[in-house]
Motif scaffolding. Structure first.
Motif, PDB file in Angstrom:
ATOM      1  N   TYR A 117       0.842  -1.284   0.147  1.00 18.63           N
ATOM      2  CA  TYR A 117       0.284  -0.098  -0.032  1.00 18.63           C
ATOM      3  C   TYR A 117       0.860   1.195  -0.011  1.00 18.63           C
ATOM      4  CZ  TYR A 117      -3.139   3.649   1.623  1.00 18.63           C
ATOM      5  OH  TYR A 117      -3.834   4.738   2.134  1.00 18.63           O
ATOM      6  N   SER A 118       1.998   1.093   1.003  1.00 20.77           N
ATOM      7  CA  SER A 118       2.789   2.420   1.025  1.00 20.77           C
ATOM      8  C   SER A 118       3.533   2.374  -0.328  1.00 20.77           C
ATOM      9  CB  SER A 118       3.946   2.241   2.129  1.00 20.77           C
ATOM     10  OG  SER A 118       4.823   3.205   2.080  1.00 20.77           O
ATOM     11  N   ALA A 119       3.873   1.742  -1.113  1.00 23.09           N
ATOM     12  CA  ALA A 119       4.645   1.353  -2.230  1.00 23.09           C
ATOM     13  C   ALA A 119       3.654   2.134  -3.282  1.00 23.09           C
ATOM     14  CB  ALA A 119       5.076   0.205  -2.727  1.00 23.09           C
ATOM     15  N   LYS A 120       2.402   1.759  -3.485  1.00 29.91           N
ATOM     16  CA  LYS A 120       1.398   2.257  -4.363  1.00 29.91           C
ATOM     17  C   LYS A 120       1.217   3.802  -4.057  1.00 29.91           C
ATOM     18  CE  LYS A 120      -3.089   1.699  -6.115  1.00 29.91           C
ATOM     19  NZ  LYS A 120      -4.623   0.885  -6.013  1.00 29.91           N
ATOM     20  N   SER A 121       1.241   4.328  -2.963  1.00 32.87           N
ATOM     21  CA  SER A 121       1.214   5.551  -2.914  1.00 32.87           C
ATOM     22  C   SER A 121       2.248   6.629  -2.967  1.00 32.87           C
ATOM     23  CB  SER A 121       0.503   5.896  -1.379  1.00 32.87           C
ATOM     24  OG  SER A 121       1.664   5.612  -0.494  1.00 32.87           O
ATOM     25  N   ALA A 122       3.422   5.687  -2.995  1.00 33.85           N
ATOM     26  CA  ALA A 122       4.648   6.445  -3.528  1.00 33.85           C
ATOM     27  C   ALA A 122       5.179   6.311  -4.892  1.00 33.85           C
ATOM     28  CB  ALA A 122       5.975   5.619  -2.579  1.00 33.85           C
ATOM     29  N   ARG A 123       3.962   5.874  -5.726  1.00 33.90           N
ATOM     30  CA  ARG A 123       4.066   5.794  -7.169  1.00 33.90           C
ATOM     31  C   ARG A 123       5.102   4.954  -7.723  1.00 33.90           C
ATOM     32  NH1 ARG A 123       5.293  10.639  -5.170  1.00 33.90           N
ATOM     33  NH2 ARG A 123       7.155  10.757  -6.190  1.00 33.90           N
ATOM     34  N   ALA A 124       5.291   3.702  -6.805  1.00 34.28           N
ATOM     35  CA  ALA A 124       6.210   2.834  -7.377  1.00 34.28           C
ATOM     36  C   ALA A 124       5.545   1.905  -8.435  1.00 34.28           C
ATOM     37  CB  ALA A 124       6.575   2.032  -6.324  1.00 34.28           C
ATOM     38  N   ASN A 125       6.405   1.209  -9.237  1.00 34.54           N
ATOM     39  CA  ASN A 125       5.783   0.277 -10.286  1.00 34.54           C
ATOM     40  C   ASN A 125       5.785  -1.120  -9.692  1.00 34.54           C
ATOM     41  OD1 ASN A 125       5.494  -1.378 -12.441  1.00 34.54           O
ATOM     42  ND2 ASN A 125       6.945  -0.628 -13.654  1.00 34.54           N
ATOM     43  N   LEU A 126       4.430  -1.364  -9.256  1.00 37.83           N
ATOM     44  CA  LEU A 126       3.983  -2.524  -8.175  1.00 37.83           C
ATOM     45  C   LEU A 126       4.438  -3.758  -9.249  1.00 37.83           C
ATOM     46  CD1 LEU A 126       0.856  -1.605  -6.384  1.00 37.83           C
ATOM     47  CD2 LEU A 126       3.264  -1.388  -5.864  1.00 37.83           C
ATOM     48  N   SER A 127       4.314  -3.763 -10.471  1.00 37.31           N
ATOM     49  CA  SER A 127       4.636  -4.863 -11.450  1.00 37.31           C
ATOM     50  C   SER A 127       5.792  -5.275 -11.445  1.00 37.31           C
ATOM     51  CB  SER A 127       4.152  -4.598 -12.682  1.00 37.31           C
ATOM     52  OG  SER A 127       5.097  -3.566 -13.493  1.00 37.31           O
ATOM     53  N   GLN A 128       6.721  -4.405 -10.832  1.00 31.43           N
ATOM     54  CA  GLN A 128       8.309  -4.688 -10.825  1.00 31.43           C
ATOM     55  C   GLN A 128       8.750  -5.122  -9.143  1.00 31.43           C
ATOM     56  OE1 GLN A 128      10.627  -4.905 -13.456  1.00 31.43           O
ATOM     57  NE2 GLN A 128       8.578  -4.948 -14.265  1.00 31.43           N
ATOM     58  N   LEU A 129       7.627  -5.204  -8.315  1.00 33.68           N
ATOM     59  CA  LEU A 129       8.164  -5.204  -6.905  1.00 33.68           C
ATOM     60  C   LEU A 129       7.552  -6.615  -6.252  1.00 33.68           C
ATOM     61  CD1 LEU A 129       9.152  -3.793  -4.298  1.00 33.68           C
ATOM     62  CD2 LEU A 129       6.498  -3.198  -3.905  1.00 33.68           C
ATOM     63  N   TYR A 130       8.408  -7.317  -5.710  1.00 33.76           N
ATOM     64  CA  TYR A 130       8.401  -8.456  -4.935  1.00 33.76           C
ATOM     65  C   TYR A 130       8.582  -8.173  -3.407  1.00 33.76           C
ATOM     66  CZ  TYR A 130       8.337 -10.557  -9.399  1.00 33.76           C
ATOM     67  OH  TYR A 130       8.027 -10.967 -11.027  1.00 33.76           O
ATOM     68  N   VAL A 131       7.856  -8.902  -2.641  1.00 34.10           N
ATOM     69  CA  VAL A 131       7.972  -8.367  -1.126  1.00 34.10           C
ATOM     70  C   VAL A 131       8.123  -9.756  -0.221  1.00 34.10           C
ATOM     71  CG1 VAL A 131       7.001  -7.197   0.808  1.00 34.10           C
ATOM     72  CG2 VAL A 131       6.448  -6.503  -1.579  1.00 34.10           C
ATOM     73  N   THR A 132       9.055  -9.724   0.536  1.00 37.45           N
ATOM     74  CA  THR A 132       9.269 -10.819   1.655  1.00 37.45           C
ATOM     75  C   THR A 132       9.367 -10.315   3.098  1.00 37.45           C
ATOM     76  OG1 THR A 132      10.441 -12.585   2.243  1.00 37.45           O
ATOM     77  CG2 THR A 132      11.765 -10.978   1.370  1.00 37.45           C
ATOM     78  N   GLU A 133       8.660 -10.874   4.039  1.00 33.63           N
ATOM     79  CA  GLU A 133       9.211 -10.704   5.275  1.00 33.63           C
ATOM     80  C   GLU A 133      10.048 -11.233   6.229  1.00 33.63           C
ATOM     81  OE1 GLU A 133       5.283 -10.333   7.353  1.00 33.63           O
ATOM     82  OE2 GLU A 133       4.124  -9.872   5.612  1.00 33.63           O
ATOM     83  N   SER A 134      10.904 -12.018   5.388  1.00 34.25           N
ATOM     84  CA  SER A 134      12.013 -12.897   5.930  1.00 34.25           C
ATOM     85  C   SER A 134      13.289 -12.483   5.514  1.00 34.25           C
ATOM     86  CB  SER A 134      11.782 -14.396   5.505  1.00 34.25           C
ATOM     87  OG  SER A 134      12.839 -15.049   5.954  1.00 34.25           O
ATOM     88  N   GLU A 135      14.083 -12.440   6.590  1.00 36.12           N
ATOM     89  CA  GLU A 135      15.411 -11.701   5.994  1.00 36.12           C
ATOM     90  C   GLU A 135      16.518 -13.119   5.912  1.00 36.12           C
ATOM     91  OE1 GLU A 135      18.106  -9.759   8.857  1.00 36.12           O
ATOM     92  OE2 GLU A 135      16.852 -10.351  10.356  1.00 36.12           O
ATOM     93  N   THR A 136      16.032 -14.473   5.953  1.00 37.71           N
ATOM     94  CA  THR A 136      16.710 -15.570   5.963  1.00 37.71           C
ATOM     95  C   THR A 136      16.878 -16.176   4.494  1.00 37.71           C
ATOM     96  OG1 THR A 136      14.767 -17.026   6.574  1.00 37.71           O
ATOM     97  CG2 THR A 136      16.329 -16.039   8.411  1.00 37.71           C
ATOM     98  N   ASP A 137      15.735 -15.999   3.810  1.00 40.90           N
ATOM     99  CA  ASP A 137      16.095 -16.358   2.257  1.00 40.90           C
ATOM    100  C   ASP A 137      15.899 -15.422   1.128  1.00 40.90           C
ATOM    101  OD1 ASP A 137      13.409 -15.712   2.853  1.00 40.90           O
ATOM    102  OD2 ASP A 137      12.450 -17.515   1.966  1.00 40.90           O
TER     103      ASP A 137
END
Length: 242
Positions: A117-137
């Motif tokens: 949601y924050s990325a969308k409001s910041a005008r980021a290109n969501l089709s180029q964004l992947y998100v993970t909540e883990s710093e291990t992998d």
């Protein structure tokens, strides 16, 4: 003679110094050293004997900042972004990263849905964004998603703040830096600031990156981005919309 391998297409070639352009896939700055196949000592070279050219620059999408950066970021490179809360560090980093191509956000502060949601409001290109909540992998995720840009948000929520034995470099900084060099990637590390408005935590986080960005509010919807340290451009500042 040293043997180099292109991290993009795995083409191998021997050369006296690291090659700038892959003769197989034509990508720039992708060769990494595999081994010295002759077993001989690799000595120093005279700088005057080497033909050099301006490195490729990759635009952020914020024109004023690109001007300060002489056209954009260099690959590979690492950046630390710091400042008070609400100054646009994470939003800007995500917008820049998705402008560069497929990017992986390691979101340790926010759940994935709120980060998107924050990325969308910041005008980021969501089709180029992947998100993970883990710093291990995250490295495996970046490989699978073919992401060559990482946003690590943030250092102060990481479980890898402990430094490498015998150094002052945090483990996560070392991992991100080595990854950037290995895949010709770009890294954005988000950090908090202390009461003196300096990078909070070990000073290595401030000295580690190629670029250091200090964020401060500038009006209702803008931020002033000061660059007190940069290896590939002059220091300076720019005003961007967050």
């Amino acid at each position: 003679m040293p043997l180099y391998e292109c991290v993009a297409c795995l083409h191998q070639k021997t050369a006296r110094i690291r090659l700038l352009v892959c003769s197989q896939c034509n990508r720039t700055d992708t060769y990494s050293l595999i081994e010295d196949v002759s077993g001989a000592r690799v000595g120093s070279i005279c700088a005057a004997d080497i033909a050099i050219s301006e490195p490729a620059r990759y635009e952020t999408g914020d024109s004023e900042l690109d001007t300060v950066l002489l056209g954009g970021f260099v690959r590979p490179s690492t950046s630390t972004l710091f400042g008070r809360g609400g100054t646009g560090k994470s939003r800007s980093a995500i917008r820049w990263a998705t402008h560069l191509g497929p990017a992986l956000l390691v979101s340790l502060e926010m759940p994935s849905e709120l980060a998107i949601y924050s990325a969308k409001s910041a005008r980021a290109n969501l089709s180029q964004l992947y998100v993970t909540e883990s710093e291990t992998d995250w490295q495996e995720e970046a490989r699978v998603r073919k992401a060559f840009t990482i946003i690590f948000d943030s250092f102060h929520y990481s479980q890898k703040q402990k430094v490498i034995k015998g150094t002052k470099i945090p483990v996560i900084c070392h991992e991100l830096g080595e990854w950037a060099k290995a895949v010709n990637g770009i890294v954005f590390m988000i950090c908090h600031s202390n009461k003196r408005n300096e990078v909070s935590g070990t000073t290595a986080v401030e000295h580690w990156p190629d670029y250091l960005f200090k964020f401060a509010k500038h009006g209702a919807s803008d931020a002033k981005v000061t660059i007190p340290k940069a290896r590939y451009c002059p220091t300076g500042s720019a005003v961007i919309t967050i």
